[in-house]
Every structure is written in C-alpha cells, then in structure tokens.
Enzyme design. Structure first.
Site, PDB file in Angstrom:
ATOM      1  N   ARG A 172       0.837  -1.200   0.000  1.00  0.00           N
ATOM      2  CA  ARG A 172       0.000   0.000   0.000  1.00  0.00           C
ATOM      3  C   ARG A 172       0.877   1.258   0.000  1.00  0.00           C
ATOM      4  NH1 ARG A 172      -5.237  -0.157   1.795  1.00  0.00           N
ATOM      5  NH2 ARG A 172      -4.986   1.742   2.995  1.00  0.00           N
TER       6      ARG A 172
ATOM      7  N   ARG B 252      10.183   5.740  -2.670  1.00  0.00           N
ATOM      8  CA  ARG B 252      10.639   6.571  -3.798  1.00  0.00           C
ATOM      9  C   ARG B 252      12.078   7.026  -3.632  1.00  0.00           C
ATOM     10  NH1 ARG B 252       5.697   9.609  -2.631  1.00  0.00           N
ATOM     11  NH2 ARG B 252       3.990   8.638  -3.760  1.00  0.00           N
TER      12      ARG B 252
ATOM     13  N   ARG C 116      -9.316  -5.814  13.753  1.00  0.00           N
ATOM     14  CA  ARG C 116      -8.600  -4.818  14.537  1.00  0.00           C
ATOM     15  C   ARG C 116      -9.556  -3.671  14.789  1.00  0.00           C
ATOM     16  NH1 ARG C 116      -4.606  -6.159  17.219  1.00  0.00           N
ATOM     17  NH2 ARG C 116      -3.578  -4.120  17.083  1.00  0.00           N
TER      18      ARG C 116
ATOM     19  N   ARG D  44      -0.578   7.172  15.309  1.00  0.00           N
ATOM     20  CA  ARG D  44      -0.494   8.459  14.603  1.00  0.00           C
ATOM     21  C   ARG D  44      -1.356   9.517  15.267  1.00  0.00           C
ATOM     22  NH1 ARG D  44      -3.046   6.066   8.950  1.00  0.00           N
ATOM     23  NH2 ARG D  44      -4.958   5.253   9.848  1.00  0.00           N
TER      24      ARG D  44
ATOM     25  N   GLU E 275      -4.474   7.891  17.480  1.00  0.00           N
ATOM     26  CA  GLU E 275      -5.056   6.577  17.149  1.00  0.00           C
ATOM     27  C   GLU E 275      -4.290   5.455  17.833  1.00  0.00           C
ATOM     28  OE1 GLU E 275      -6.472   7.315  12.646  1.00  0.00           O
ATOM     29  OE2 GLU E 275      -5.573   5.361  12.988  1.00  0.00           O
TER      30      GLU E 275
ATOM     31  N   TYR F 147      -9.493  -5.441   3.066  1.00  0.00           N
ATOM     32  CA  TYR F 147      -8.884  -4.150   3.414  1.00  0.00           C
ATOM     33  C   TYR F 147      -9.006  -3.225   2.209  1.00  0.00           C
ATOM     34  CZ  TYR F 147      -4.977  -1.401   5.505  1.00  0.00           C
ATOM     35  OH  TYR F 147      -4.171  -0.444   6.065  1.00  0.00           O
TER      36      TYR F 147
ATOM     37  N   ASP G 277      -9.874   0.449   0.217  1.00  0.00           N
ATOM     38  CA  ASP G 277      -9.952   1.904   0.311  1.00  0.00           C
ATOM     39  C   ASP G 277     -11.314   2.369  -0.181  1.00  0.00           C
ATOM     40  OD1 ASP G 277      -7.427   2.263   1.336  1.00  0.00           O
ATOM     41  OD2 ASP G 277      -6.474   2.395  -0.623  1.00  0.00           O
TER      42      ASP G 277
END
Ligand code: UDP
Length: 385
Positions: free
Chosen positions: A180, A184, A259, A290, A314, A362, A364
C-alpha cells in the site's frame, strides 16, 4: 427466483459507503424502494465526519478518510455528491527522535543515513542494502519490506509501526499490506502514488451521504440493528448486508478476527499544533500509531477557529465483542472462515455481502465505490434480484 425479490423493496444493512452507493443506484436507476437499517445515529459508516461545534473544524470520527483514486468513473460518481478540496495527503513519521517524510523518499534516506544522494545514487545505494538482505521471493510483510528498502529502513520506519498496528510479527502478515505504501528515490512526498483524483469533500462527508440518500424511494432507519428487525422482513427479501458476516450468521462457525481503533481526542489552545495533518509514530514504545490534526485536511475552511485546534491520537488493538471493527485480519484461518460464511450467504439466495466488513477485505474508499457499482450491475441490473 422469487417475484417478491424483484419487485419488493431492497433492504440494506449499514449506511456506509457500500450500502449508500447501492441504495442510491437502486432508487435512482431502478426506481425501486430501498430501506436502510443503520445501527448508529448517523449516516456514512466509518467515513462519517462532523463539524466540531467549538472550533468549526471538520473532524473524522472514525479516523481520517482521504479520497484518492485513479479510477475516473469512481471519481465522477463521487463528485456528483460533492466537490473535492485541494488537499493532498502528506505524512511525517517520527523515528529515533526526528521527523522524516513517510512514505520513505529521497529526503528520508538522505536524512536517515546523513547523505546527500541524487535519485540515481539513492537507487544504487538501496540496491546494495536490498542485496545484503538476500530475499529471493518475499513471502510476508517483513520480507517484502526488506526486499524493497533494505533492513535498516525497515527496522526504523516499518517494523515498530506495523507491530503496533497489527499486534503481530510482520513475518506473520501478508506482503500486500506494505505494498500500500510507495517507496521513492525522488523528493515526491505525496502519501499516495500520484492518483489523478484526490481530496476531501468540501463541507465534510456528512453532507455527501445526506445527498446520496436524499431520494423519495429511500428510507433510512437510524439507531436500528438488523437483529432487532430481521424477523419483520419477508423471508425471501433481498438483503445487502455490510456488517460483520459472522454476526449475520450468529457466529455459528466461529468468530472472525478484526482490529479496532481507540481514539483520544483533544482540543488544544494553539491554532497549529503539529504543522501538518498526520504524524506517524514509528517507535514501538510510543503506544499510539499516529496523530491527526484535522484543520489541515480542510485548508479551504477559513472560518475555523484560529486559536484552537482539534487533534486525535489513534491506538490500534484487538477487537472484542461490542467494539467497532475497522480492519479485517488477513490470516489463513480468517480467510477460510470468511469463505465459509460467504458460501452460506450465497446459498441463502438473498444475502449479498458488501463493504470492508461484509467482504472482509482491506479496501480503500475508491475500491469500495467500484465494488458497489459492480455489485449493482451484477446483482440488480442483470435481473438476478
Ligand atoms: N506502515 C508503516 N509505517 C508507517 C505507515 C505505514 O510501517 O509509517 C505500514 C503498516 O504495516 C501499515 C501499512 O503500512 O499497516 C499500510 O499503511 P496505511 O497508511 O495504508 O494504513 P491505513 O491508513 O489503512 O491504516
């Protein structure tokens, strides 16, 4: 096939993204009646957001949801109900007491190793690190990460965060979870891999769902659990079920694992608390994963309070009965159990499972919308229901 199924109302359990897209399509395209049962007091499932009364800042009650897609049809569909703002997701992560761009990019590598590499030098440098790991065909999340970025970056930025997020050794997790994230060798710091369409709905998600479901043929019953109404629904009526599949079948084959997330909210007396929307915590000893600062998700909202800000931390943990399920746990045992429940749904001839919970996947937001549009075509436009 039952006549009643093709002419009677369609029942939908859950007013999240999957259920709402189907309701909208069935009412608008098929001119058919829809009744939605939603156990919460609001629409939108985990995408729901609301304006904080004290600050006027739009907050995501169940963790941040940033719409991003490469799929033009999905973008066109969603923007019939909203205008997206200009927000592009950028994240920093804290590791060894300093902040670094996440996903790992040229700046992360240079700062972490105290270097000034160019992109091609960085690629060659990482190749050496990767070769040192000697992983031929990665079989799990850890091997996948090490074969993409080498062991040192994996240990600093991925291992601790992943353990907190999933409470499992990354060796026991599937490789695709880490895919995911892009990695770079340029200074591109966008979290998502340059999708052409990205942003948050101006005015928040609450309004999007209200517009989607604003149709005379759609009736929404909030605060209504499926368990409490199921006996009043015709026994052959078609039901799109977006809740937990094990719950639908009274856990008769056992419980699926999930979860859940705990959120700790705070309104702080400073206009800008952390300077960006999201800071991850890579260190395993920091208990949360986060911190979101919601004002940064809506730079266009100039009416929000200037001297206060809303932040949310979180914490990820194992789901227990009564919690909100957020993420399916992709293990062989869960996959096998899920496919047995899915088989039961198929055999029923009336239950259609959908959404992140119903499909135990999972997904998006854009993938969920695409799956809902596909489900509409296959199950309804085809004449099956
Ligand atoms: N991840 C990580 N470090 C980070 C961010 C993500 O190791 O700073 C890993 C972690 O395993 C996580 C996965 O990448 O489960 C996917 O992250 P994503 O941000 O897509 O998770 P989501 O936003 O769906 O919770």
């Amino acid at each position: 096939m039952h006549t009643n199924q093709q002419t009677g109302p369609v029942y939908i359990v859950g007013a999240g993204l999957f259920g709402s897209v189907l309701a909208e399509r069935i009412a608008n395209v098929q001119k058919r009646q829809v009744m939605i049962f939603e156990q919460r007091a609001h629409l939108g499932g985990n995408c729901y957001s609301f304006d904080d009364q004290e600050t006027g800042i739009n907050c995501h009650q169940y963790g941040c949801h940033i719409f991003h897609t490469k799929n033009a049809a999905v973008y066109q569909y969603l923007t019939r109900f909203c205008t997206l703002n200009s927000y592009h997701h950028r994240v920093y992560t804290r590791a060894h007491g300093a902040l670094y761009p996440m996903p790992i990019n040229l700046e992360t590598v240079n700062k972490f190793f105290h270097l000034q590499l160019t992109p091609s030098e960085c690629a060659a440098f990482l190749q050496q690190k990767i070769a040192a790991g000697r992983i031929e065909s990665p079989q799990n999340l850890e091997e996948q990460a090490v074969s993409l970025i080498g062991r040192e970056l994996y240990e600093a930025f991925i291992r601790g965060y992943t353990q907190k997020q999933w409470q499992r050794d990354p060796k026991e997790l599937p490789a695709y979870i880490i895919k995911r994230l892009p990695f770079r060798t340029s200074y591109n710091a966008d979290y998502f891999d340059n999708p052409p369409y990205q942003g948050l709905p101006i005015g928040g998600y609450g309004e999007v769902f209200k517009r989607m479901l604003d149709h005379p043929l759609i009736e929404v019953r909030l605060n209504t659990r499926w368990q409490d109404v199921k006996d009043k629904i015709p026994a052959d009526a078609v039901v799109i079920y977006t809740g937990m599949p094990d719950e639908l079948f009274d856990y008769c084959l056992g419980r699926l694992e999930w979860r859940t997330l705990d959120f700790k909210w705070e309104t702080v007396s400073v206009g800008d608390y952390q300077g960006c929307a999201c800071i991850n915590e890579a260190a395993p000893e920091v208990p949360y994963t986060r911190t979101h600062e919601f004002r940064h998700y809506h730079p266009e909202n100039t009416a929000a309070a200037k001297d206060k800000s809303v932040i949310c931390r979180e914490y990820s943990r194992e789901y227990r009965a009564g919690d909100i399920p957020f993420y399916p746990v992709d293990t062989q045992r869960n996959r096998e159990l899920y496919s047995q429940y899915q088989e039961m749904a198929k055999r029923s001839g009336r239950f259609i499972l959908g959404g992140r919970l119903g499909l135990y996947r999972y997904m998006d937001m854009d993938v969920t919308i695409a799956a809902a549009l596909q489900c509409f075509a296959e199950e309804f436009l085809s004449g099956r229901h």
